[in-house]
Design an enzyme around this catalytic site. Structure first.
Site, PDB file in Angstrom:
ATOM      1  N   LYS A  55       0.826  -1.210   0.000  1.00 61.42           N
ATOM      2  CA  LYS A  55       0.000   0.000   0.000  1.00 61.42           C
ATOM      3  C   LYS A  55       0.864   1.267   0.000  1.00 61.42           C
ATOM      4  O   LYS A  55       0.607   2.206  -0.764  1.00 61.42           O
ATOM      5  CB  LYS A  55      -0.909   0.029   1.246  1.00 61.42           C
ATOM      6  CG  LYS A  55      -2.071  -0.942   1.171  1.00 61.42           C
ATOM      7  CD  LYS A  55      -2.830  -1.034   2.507  1.00 61.42           C
ATOM      8  CE  LYS A  55      -3.942  -2.054   2.428  1.00 61.42           C
ATOM      9  NZ  LYS A  55      -4.659  -2.255   3.707  1.00 61.42           N
ATOM     10  N   GLN A  99      -4.308  -0.725  10.015  1.00 67.71           N
ATOM     11  CA  GLN A  99      -4.357  -2.015   9.328  1.00 67.71           C
ATOM     12  C   GLN A  99      -5.052  -3.072  10.185  1.00 67.71           C
ATOM     13  O   GLN A  99      -4.792  -3.191  11.378  1.00 67.71           O
ATOM     14  CB  GLN A  99      -2.921  -2.452   8.977  1.00 67.71           C
ATOM     15  CG  GLN A  99      -2.818  -3.767   8.218  1.00 67.71           C
ATOM     16  CD  GLN A  99      -3.401  -3.717   6.805  1.00 67.71           C
ATOM     17  OE1 GLN A  99      -3.564  -2.637   6.226  1.00 67.71           O
ATOM     18  NE2 GLN A  99      -3.721  -4.862   6.260  1.00 67.71           N
ATOM     19  N   ASP A 122     -10.553   4.176   5.192  1.00 67.36           N
ATOM     20  CA  ASP A 122     -11.125   2.828   5.144  1.00 67.36           C
ATOM     21  C   ASP A 122     -12.647   2.854   5.159  1.00 67.36           C
ATOM     22  O   ASP A 122     -13.283   1.813   4.938  1.00 67.36           O
ATOM     23  CB  ASP A 122     -10.674   2.020   6.377  1.00 67.36           C
ATOM     24  CG  ASP A 122      -9.509   1.107   6.064  1.00 67.36           C
ATOM     25  OD1 ASP A 122      -9.471   0.561   4.958  1.00 67.36           O
ATOM     26  OD2 ASP A 122      -8.651   0.945   6.950  1.00 67.36           O
TER      27      ASP A 122
HETATM   28  N1  GUN Z   1      -6.718  -5.706   6.074  1.00 62.45           N
HETATM   29  C1  GUN Z   1      -7.067  -6.346   4.932  1.00 62.45           C
HETATM   30  N2  GUN Z   1      -7.692  -5.493   4.090  1.00 62.45           N
HETATM   31  C2  GUN Z   1      -7.754  -4.304   4.728  1.00 62.45           C
HETATM   32  C3  GUN Z   1      -8.272  -3.020   4.367  1.00 62.45           C
HETATM   33  O1  GUN Z   1      -8.846  -2.803   3.297  1.00 62.45           O
HETATM   34  N3  GUN Z   1      -8.127  -2.040   5.299  1.00 62.45           N
HETATM   35  C4  GUN Z   1      -7.528  -2.256   6.503  1.00 62.45           C
HETATM   36  N4  GUN Z   1      -7.434  -1.248   7.356  1.00 62.45           N
HETATM   37  N5  GUN Z   1      -7.033  -3.432   6.860  1.00 62.45           N
HETATM   38  C5  GUN Z   1      -7.143  -4.444   5.972  1.00 62.45           C
END
Ligand code: GUN
Length: 312
Positions: A55, A99, A122
């Protein structure tokens, strides 16, 4: 024996590249410094480490700023809340991503409640969840946003279709149900207590698997010609870890032999591809779109922070 693939393969990587380019152009047009993303990672989960680095890499490649704050796996809730408060207050930070999954001692609800909702890339703060469910989204959670983008880019009709979603998580199943409903699909959201899943799933014209169980969806779940979206990213380190029916998969076997692991979705790709009309691969399906949508949301956060409307 190599089997013939009949389903159209929905390529998430190519679409993600286009969306990342779009985010780059939008970010470049904004006044002020490049949009800034802060990722907060409570360490301890190797898969999360890998996701966070992809990311932040993609964010920087699109000309945005990205930084990661790491907290130890035994961090107290207050330590994480303090980090969130710092990021909420910082004028340098447009978007904040905590996360998931969090270790058992940290309640995700309490953590996401603490986010400044205008930085919640998110889309998990209750204000953003409410806006989405009312049909006036601000931040749409990245994975469901990616799924809808992939359907639309491939001109797969949603309105009037029967959609079945396996998995009612806050981050995929529930927001996706809201998005598909807003686009006039008839949505069934399934979970661990749903009875007779295969029969229900066979009614789906769009079937989405987001349950984190490798190869769970077989051809018994899929109607001829259905579109099947595989959200699962399951890491398997040995054939013994794979469910029995996946051990015969040539691709899984080869990947474990060559790389010591295989990434498999929730869908048994080899078998479902004989029945489905269209199918996403793992990897290369929904995963890259989740990352692309994070960039889009970070641009939206930067627009809000600069007093602009979320979208043009
Ligand atoms: N863990 C797996 N996918 C995601 C996501 O889209 N956002 C977050 N914050 N954690 C994740």
């Amino acid at each position: 024996m190599e089997q013939k693939t009949t389903a159209r393969i929905l390529d998430g990587t190519a679409l993600a590249r286009r969306l990342r380019e779009e985010a780059r152009a939008q970010a470049a047009d904004l006044p002020g410094p490049p949009p800034g993303l802060r990722v907060i990672l409570v360490t301890g989960d190797p898969a999360s480490e890998a996701y966070v680095s992809s990311k932040t890499k993609a964010t920087r490649e699109a000309g945005l700023r990205a930084e990661t704050i790491r907290l130890p796996s035994d961090a107290a809730p207050q330590a994480l809340l303090d980090e969130i408060d710092r990021a909420n207050q910082s004028a340098e930070i447009d978007g904040i991503l905590v996360q998931l999954p969090l270790p058992p001692g940290l309640d995700p609800r309490r953590i996401f409640d603490a986010l400044d909702p205008s930085k919640d890339v998110d889309g998990l703060h209750p204000e953003n969840v409410g806006l989405l469910h009312q049909g006036r989204p601000r931040f749409v959670p990245c994975t469901p946003a990616g799924i809808v983008a992939l359907l639309e880019a491939n001109e797969i009709p949603i309105a009037g279709k029967r959609a079945v979603i396996l998995g009612r998580s806050e981050i995929v199943g529930k927001p996706l149900a809201a998005l598909l409903t807003a686009r006039d699909a008839t949505v069934t959201l399934c979970h661990s207590k749903t009875r007779d899943l295969p029969t229900l799933c066979r009614q789906a014209e769009i079937l989405v698997a987001a349950i984190g169980r490798p190869g769970f969806v077989t051809e018994d779940f899929v109607a001829e010609g259905a579109t099947v979206i595989d959200v699962g990213i399951n890491r398997i380190a040995s054939l013994e870890e794979a469910p029995a029916h996946l051990r015969n998969s040539e691709a899984v076997r080869r990947s474990i032999e060559e790389k010591g692991k295989a990434l498999v979705g929730d869908v048994d790709f080899a078998r479902v591809s004989q029945v489905a009309g269209a199918l996403t691969p793992v990897p290369g399906g929904i995963g890259p779109l989740t990352v692309a949508m994070l960039l889009r949301n970070t641009v939206i956060a930067a627009r809000l922070g600069r007093g602009l409307p979320a979208r043009d």
